[in-house]
Design a protein around this motif. Sequence first.
Motif, PDB file in Angstrom:
ATOM      1  N   ARG A 135      55.319  43.236  74.189  1.00 15.93           N
ATOM      2  CA  ARG A 135      55.006  44.392  73.344  1.00 15.93           C
ATOM      3  C   ARG A 135      55.896  44.415  72.107  1.00 15.93           C
ATOM      4  O   ARG A 135      55.423  44.672  70.995  1.00 15.93           O
ATOM      5  CB  ARG A 135      55.157  45.687  74.144  1.00 15.93           C
ATOM      6  CG  ARG A 135      53.989  45.990  75.075  1.00 15.93           C
ATOM      7  CD  ARG A 135      54.057  47.411  75.590  1.00 15.93           C
ATOM      8  NE  ARG A 135      55.221  47.612  76.442  1.00 15.93           N
ATOM      9  CZ  ARG A 135      55.227  47.411  77.749  1.00 15.93           C
ATOM     10  NH1 ARG A 135      54.141  46.980  78.361  1.00 15.93           N
ATOM     11  NH2 ARG A 135      56.309  47.634  78.465  1.00 15.93           N
ATOM     12  N   LEU A 139      54.557  44.127  68.285  1.00 18.15           N
ATOM     13  CA  LEU A 139      54.874  45.160  67.301  1.00 18.15           C
ATOM     14  C   LEU A 139      55.554  44.562  66.079  1.00 18.15           C
ATOM     15  O   LEU A 139      55.283  44.968  64.944  1.00 18.15           O
ATOM     16  CB  LEU A 139      55.769  46.230  67.940  1.00 18.15           C
ATOM     17  CG  LEU A 139      55.084  47.173  68.927  1.00 18.15           C
ATOM     18  CD1 LEU A 139      56.114  48.068  69.618  1.00 18.15           C
ATOM     19  CD2 LEU A 139      54.033  48.033  68.229  1.00 18.15           C
ATOM     20  N   GLN A 142      52.881  42.794  64.075  1.00 14.01           N
ATOM     21  CA  GLN A 142      52.057  43.757  63.367  1.00 14.01           C
ATOM     22  C   GLN A 142      52.794  44.328  62.168  1.00 14.01           C
ATOM     23  O   GLN A 142      52.209  44.515  61.102  1.00 14.01           O
ATOM     24  CB  GLN A 142      51.646  44.884  64.319  1.00 14.01           C
ATOM     25  CG  GLN A 142      50.543  44.498  65.277  1.00 14.01           C
ATOM     26  CD  GLN A 142      50.106  45.665  66.133  1.00 14.01           C
ATOM     27  OE1 GLN A 142      50.928  46.477  66.556  1.00 14.01           O
ATOM     28  NE2 GLN A 142      48.832  45.747  66.398  1.00 14.01           N
ATOM     29  N   SER A 143      54.089  44.612  62.347  1.00 16.63           N
ATOM     30  CA  SER A 143      54.878  45.159  61.256  1.00 16.63           C
ATOM     31  C   SER A 143      54.960  44.176  60.095  1.00 16.63           C
ATOM     32  O   SER A 143      54.837  44.562  58.923  1.00 16.63           O
ATOM     33  CB  SER A 143      56.283  45.508  61.765  1.00 16.63           C
ATOM     34  OG  SER A 143      57.079  46.028  60.721  1.00 16.63           O
ATOM     35  N   LEU A 146      51.580  44.069  58.316  1.00 18.43           N
ATOM     36  CA  LEU A 146      51.398  45.275  57.524  1.00 18.43           C
ATOM     37  C   LEU A 146      52.174  45.170  56.214  1.00 18.43           C
ATOM     38  O   LEU A 146      51.650  45.483  55.140  1.00 18.43           O
ATOM     39  CB  LEU A 146      51.870  46.484  58.331  1.00 18.43           C
ATOM     40  CG  LEU A 146      51.656  47.865  57.721  1.00 18.43           C
ATOM     41  CD1 LEU A 146      50.173  48.125  57.509  1.00 18.43           C
ATOM     42  CD2 LEU A 146      52.258  48.930  58.619  1.00 18.43           C
ATOM     43  N   ARG A 177      50.594  56.433  55.093  1.00 23.14           N
ATOM     44  CA  ARG A 177      51.597  56.968  56.019  1.00 23.14           C
ATOM     45  C   ARG A 177      51.282  58.411  56.380  1.00 23.14           C
ATOM     46  O   ARG A 177      51.481  58.835  57.521  1.00 23.14           O
ATOM     47  CB  ARG A 177      52.992  56.868  55.409  1.00 23.14           C
ATOM     48  CG  ARG A 177      54.086  57.325  56.375  1.00 23.14           C
ATOM     49  CD  ARG A 177      55.467  56.986  55.857  1.00 23.14           C
ATOM     50  NE  ARG A 177      56.458  57.328  56.864  1.00 23.14           N
ATOM     51  CZ  ARG A 177      57.072  58.497  56.954  1.00 23.14           C
ATOM     52  NH1 ARG A 177      56.782  59.454  56.080  1.00 23.14           N
ATOM     53  NH2 ARG A 177      57.948  58.740  57.906  1.00 23.14           N
ATOM     54  N   GLU A 183      48.246  50.412  61.539  1.00 26.29           N
ATOM     55  CA  GLU A 183      48.590  49.219  62.310  1.00 26.29           C
ATOM     56  C   GLU A 183      47.447  48.212  62.212  1.00 26.29           C
ATOM     57  O   GLU A 183      46.328  48.502  62.602  1.00 26.29           O
ATOM     58  CB  GLU A 183      48.841  49.565  63.780  1.00 26.29           C
ATOM     59  CG  GLU A 183      50.070  50.435  64.010  1.00 26.29           C
ATOM     60  CD  GLU A 183      50.318  50.674  65.478  1.00 26.29           C
ATOM     61  OE1 GLU A 183      49.536  50.167  66.303  1.00 26.29           O
ATOM     62  OE2 GLU A 183      51.293  51.374  65.798  1.00 26.29           O
ATOM     63  N   PRO A 184      47.714  47.039  61.669  1.00 23.90           N
ATOM     64  CA  PRO A 184      46.655  46.031  61.555  1.00 23.90           C
ATOM     65  C   PRO A 184      46.101  45.655  62.927  1.00 23.90           C
ATOM     66  O   PRO A 184      46.855  45.552  63.893  1.00 23.90           O
ATOM     67  CB  PRO A 184      47.358  44.831  60.906  1.00 23.90           C
ATOM     68  CG  PRO A 184      48.588  45.398  60.280  1.00 23.90           C
ATOM     69  CD  PRO A 184      48.981  46.566  61.118  1.00 23.90           C
ATOM     70  N   THR A 253      43.305  53.933  54.811  1.00 19.79           N
ATOM     71  CA  THR A 253      44.056  52.893  55.537  1.00 19.79           C
ATOM     72  C   THR A 253      43.289  51.598  55.748  1.00 19.79           C
ATOM     73  O   THR A 253      43.865  50.621  56.227  1.00 19.79           O
ATOM     74  CB  THR A 253      44.478  53.416  56.921  1.00 19.79           C
ATOM     75  OG1 THR A 253      43.305  53.736  57.687  1.00 19.79           O
ATOM     76  CG2 THR A 253      45.367  54.642  56.808  1.00 19.79           C
ATOM     77  N   VAL A 257      44.565  48.169  57.875  1.00 18.77           N
ATOM     78  CA  VAL A 257      44.391  48.107  59.329  1.00 18.77           C
ATOM     79  C   VAL A 257      43.154  47.357  59.799  1.00 18.77           C
ATOM     80  O   VAL A 257      43.019  47.087  60.995  1.00 18.77           O
ATOM     81  CB  VAL A 257      44.369  49.531  59.943  1.00 18.77           C
ATOM     82  CG1 VAL A 257      45.594  50.308  59.541  1.00 18.77           C
ATOM     83  CG2 VAL A 257      43.103  50.291  59.543  1.00 18.77           C
ATOM     84  N   GLY A 314      55.010  51.923  59.079  1.00 22.71           N
ATOM     85  CA  GLY A 314      54.665  51.848  60.481  1.00 22.71           C
ATOM     86  C   GLY A 314      55.178  52.988  61.320  1.00 22.71           C
ATOM     87  O   GLY A 314      54.856  53.095  62.507  1.00 22.71           O
ATOM     88  N   LYS A 315      56.006  53.860  60.723  1.00 24.23           N
ATOM     89  CA  LYS A 315      56.559  54.982  61.459  1.00 24.23           C
ATOM     90  C   LYS A 315      55.650  56.201  61.358  1.00 24.23           C
ATOM     91  O   LYS A 315      54.881  56.333  60.401  1.00 24.23           O
ATOM     92  CB  LYS A 315      57.950  55.323  60.925  1.00 24.23           C
ATOM     93  CG  LYS A 315      58.959  54.190  61.048  1.00 24.23           C
ATOM     94  CD  LYS A 315      60.292  54.594  60.448  1.00 24.23           C
ATOM     95  CE  LYS A 315      61.291  53.450  60.532  1.00 24.23           C
ATOM     96  NZ  LYS A 315      62.580  53.797  59.921  1.00 24.23           N
TER      97      LYS A 315
END
Length: 318
Positions: A135, A139, A142-143, A146, A177, A183-184, A253, A257, A314-315
Amino acid sequence: MTPTKILYVDDEAMALKYFERLVSPLAPVLTAGSVEEGRAVLLAHGADVAVLVCDQRMPGERGNELLRHAREYYPGVVRMLTTAYSELGDAIEAINTGEIYRYINKPWELESLRADLKNALELATLRSERDGLMRERLLAQQSRLLANRLAALLMVGSAVYADGHEQALYRYAEAARAVGGAEPMVDWNRWDHADLLQAEAQRGAAIAAHLRDALHSLGPRGEAGDALLALARSVGGEVSGDGVLVANATVFTALLVSPAGETPTAPQCAWLAWLLWQAGQARVTPAQGGWLVRPAAPEALRADWLADAMERLGKAPA
């Protein structure tokens, strides 16, 4: 959180009590008296269950049906079948079909039972740790994707419409945001690094073409009211007071995404095209029924605004 509990399923009440008494010093025990009850316990406590032990011969559905269910919906749970020697064929079939990690003969031999369960708990812990690392890795990937997409949009925007492109991309990131969910969507089992880079480069070229077409259609910058009407037509919103109400948050987005390898569409590029056209002089805020886009004065951008946007995007919005 690492799961720690053992779920035992058996239609014999005495067997449930005996199992719990023998095993509870090793780990917390949950019990169920049928396959149906076992499913209900997994539904309620699946995240806490490390090991599932199920008797095979029960009224109604047999134990391997529950084990098959657990394999599909709770793959991290270590599955074990307990059965009498005369039902060994059922255990072998369950092993061969991948439904169980091990079978335990009835009647149980105490030390062997505890050893098997201890091994199963250790395996469950390893699986949980492995899944946690996977995970974290996904992540991180993905980050990075992005951030790469946002940087690519800045370069494309500069090439297509240089006047005010930084302000436009700043507002684009700010809007993404604000609405969340940036998230892609990537099937990491499908894409290797080189193929993904190629797909993203082709994606950037397609976005540039759509932006050029949209900006050509929009023409010279006009009055604020005309700009809002143009936005409403472009993104499917409606003019509301001094802004445009947009019900569909994906408008803001989509270019960040949408799935890797998917060809961008003109509607997905409409919001960014409009921001470039208006030099980013708009802000998105929550409103009843959706999101409201209002004209806004440009902001003084820091030198590191893009790096900051990459980190913050991403937050969750504050």
